[in-house]
Design a protein around this motif. Structure first.
Motif, PDB file in Angstrom:
ATOM      1  N   GLU A 147       0.777  -1.109   0.000  1.00 38.65           N
ATOM      2  CA  GLU A 147      -0.002   0.056   0.151  1.00 38.65           C
ATOM      3  C   GLU A 147       0.930   1.308   0.066  1.00 38.65           C
ATOM      4  O   GLU A 147       0.420   2.291  -0.771  1.00 38.65           O
ATOM      5  N   LYS A 150       3.769   0.420  -3.108  1.00 42.22           N
ATOM      6  CA  LYS A 150       3.076  -0.117  -4.380  1.00 42.22           C
ATOM      7  C   LYS A 150       4.036  -1.032  -4.967  1.00 42.22           C
ATOM      8  O   LYS A 150       4.067  -0.830  -6.357  1.00 42.22           O
ATOM      9  N   HIS A 155      -0.842  -5.534 -10.780  1.00 45.47           N
ATOM     10  CA  HIS A 155       0.041  -5.045 -12.013  1.00 45.47           C
ATOM     11  C   HIS A 155      -0.437  -5.786 -12.923  1.00 45.47           C
ATOM     12  O   HIS A 155      -1.146  -6.695 -12.954  1.00 45.47           O
ATOM     13  N   GLN A 179       1.631   0.212  -9.943  1.00 48.55           N
ATOM     14  CA  GLN A 179       0.576  -0.663  -9.602  1.00 48.55           C
ATOM     15  C   GLN A 179      -0.816  -0.261 -10.062  1.00 48.55           C
ATOM     16  O   GLN A 179      -0.965   1.120 -10.327  1.00 48.55           O
ATOM     17  N   LYS A 189      -0.977   3.801  -9.789  1.00 51.07           N
ATOM     18  CA  LYS A 189      -0.743   4.036  -8.268  1.00 51.07           C
ATOM     19  C   LYS A 189       0.672   4.527  -7.933  1.00 51.07           C
ATOM     20  O   LYS A 189       1.483   3.706  -8.325  1.00 51.07           O
ATOM     21  N   GLY A 191       3.634   5.175  -5.799  1.00 53.47           N
ATOM     22  CA  GLY A 191       3.993   5.013  -4.088  1.00 53.47           C
ATOM     23  C   GLY A 191       5.151   5.830  -3.969  1.00 53.47           C
ATOM     24  O   GLY A 191       5.279   6.922  -4.429  1.00 53.47           O
TER      25      GLY A 191
END
Length: 374
Positions: A147, A150, A155, A179, A189, A191
């Motif tokens: 989280e 990421k 994926h 991600q 996403k 990270g």
């Protein structure tokens, strides 16, 4: 509007499938098997913190997951799966989250190829279905890697897996570095170290399992390399070692993760582990009891860099210091399985200690969940 439309379609599809007067047929006459699946997880969180803040402690009911999926097979070798989550928290733009989608070809048990969006082979707990987890939320070290960084989880790319002789199995993946919410670059996403949207990342796992022995056991090792945003880090590499052992009603699960971000000024490391012991009591009047305790810890170095995302790890807590140096987590849980994992009630108490330099704070509370699978 998209969410409303998708929801209406899902309800209609489920209604037609359950109706005695309706018949559901695949469009393609070559489909040999067609099924749908669902997962409903209704949850309550009551999590408080001694972090000085104007935010209120959490006391809230919500849907943790609302899955609806379709699965098709064309003979013995070809197929496709798609699972949508109508309750996913990232859906701030009112779209439906793609939990997983792939087209696959399976030659035999030793070789299956998936092209699509699924979870990369990294992390024992992360690659265990949320429907079968014994704790309500995944561990602190798992959530840091999945989280905050990421690094693993979902994926899009190529996935190969298979079973080998003697209880061994393998998994390989070549995927987009970012991600996924979906495969579009703008929606991946971002990270802690970002991602390079024109580079690929690589993952692999080798595992062994023997569940037929009186002493059940399994273990595995996995590794991955993620191409990051070059302005933040050259790359992120990590490895994971895990094992599980059980006898009768008792099971012990342990896993360790370590990741290194290659930064010109000096590497940054993320390291932690989790250990969970559980006991099943199967002589309940209806169903079975399950009792468990899990400890998990994760820290980042160099100390003082605030690399651990407390906000991501402790879900839905009123934490002011969203990043810390170290996080220690205790979880005590009691589950009642009315009909295996298909219908169960989970209650747990979570204790989190957040350390930042010489300062510390606690974020503790109860979580409860009811689950139905179909």
């Amino acid at each position: 509007m998209k969410t409303i439309s998708y929801t209406i379609c899902a309800i209609m599809a489920a209604g037609f499938a359950l109706s005695g007067n309706a018949e559901v047929k695949p469009k393609s006459k070559k489909v040999t098997e067609l099924k749908y699946s669902g997962r409903i997880q209704a949850q309550w969180d009551g999590v408080g913190s001694d972090d000085t803040s104007s935010k209120e402690d959490r006391n809230h009911f919500y849907f943790r997951r609302l899955f609806l999926g379709g699965h098709a097979k064309l003979g013995d070798n070809w197929g496709g799966d798609i699972v949508m989550d109508f309750g996913a928290s990232p859906n701030k733009d009112n779209t439906v989250f793609i939990d997983g989608a792939s087209v696959w070809y399976q030659f035999d048990d030793s070789f299956r190829l998936d092209i699509g969006q699924i979870k990369v082979p990294f992390g024992m707990e992360e690659t265990t279905s949320s429907s079968k987890l014994k704790a309500i939320e995944r561990s602190a070290v798992n959530r840091q890697f999945a989280e905050s960084l990421k690094f693993n989880a979902r994926h899009t790319g190529l996935f190969v897996k298979g079973s080998l002789d003697g209880g061994f199995s393998y998994n390989l993946a070549v995927v987009n570095s970012g991600q996924n919410h979906n495969s579009k670059d703008s929606n991946l996403k971002d990270g802690l170290y970002g991602y390079n949207n024109n580079e690929l990342s690589y993952y692999g796992r080798l595992a062994y399992a023997n569940y037929d022995s009186d002493l059940r056991h399994s273990f595995g090792v996995s590794a991955g390399l993620m191409e990051t945003d070059e302005t933040l880090a050259n790359e992120l590499t990590a490895y994971n070692i895990y094992g599980s052992i059980g006898s009768g009603p008792i099971s012990l699960d342990v896993e360790y993760m370590k990741g290194t971000a290659d930064i010109t000024a000096g590497d940054e490391e993320h390291e932690g582990y989790s250990a969970q012991i559980s006991y099943a009591l199967n002589n309940a009047p209806v169903g079975a009891w399950e009792f468990l305790y899990r400890y998990s810890t994760v820290e980042g170095t160099p100390t003082g860099s605030s690399l651990i995302s407390a906000k991501e790890i402790v879900r839905r807590a009123n934490i002011v210091n969203s990043t810390v140096d170290e996080l220690n987590q205790h979880y005590f849980g009691v589950n009642y399985l009315f009909d295996g994992h298909d219908a169960k009630l989970m209650v747990g108490y979570e204790m989190n200690e957040l350390n930042e330099g010489t300062a510390s704070a606690d974020a503790d509370g109860f979580r409860a969940r009811v689950q139905i699978l179909f």
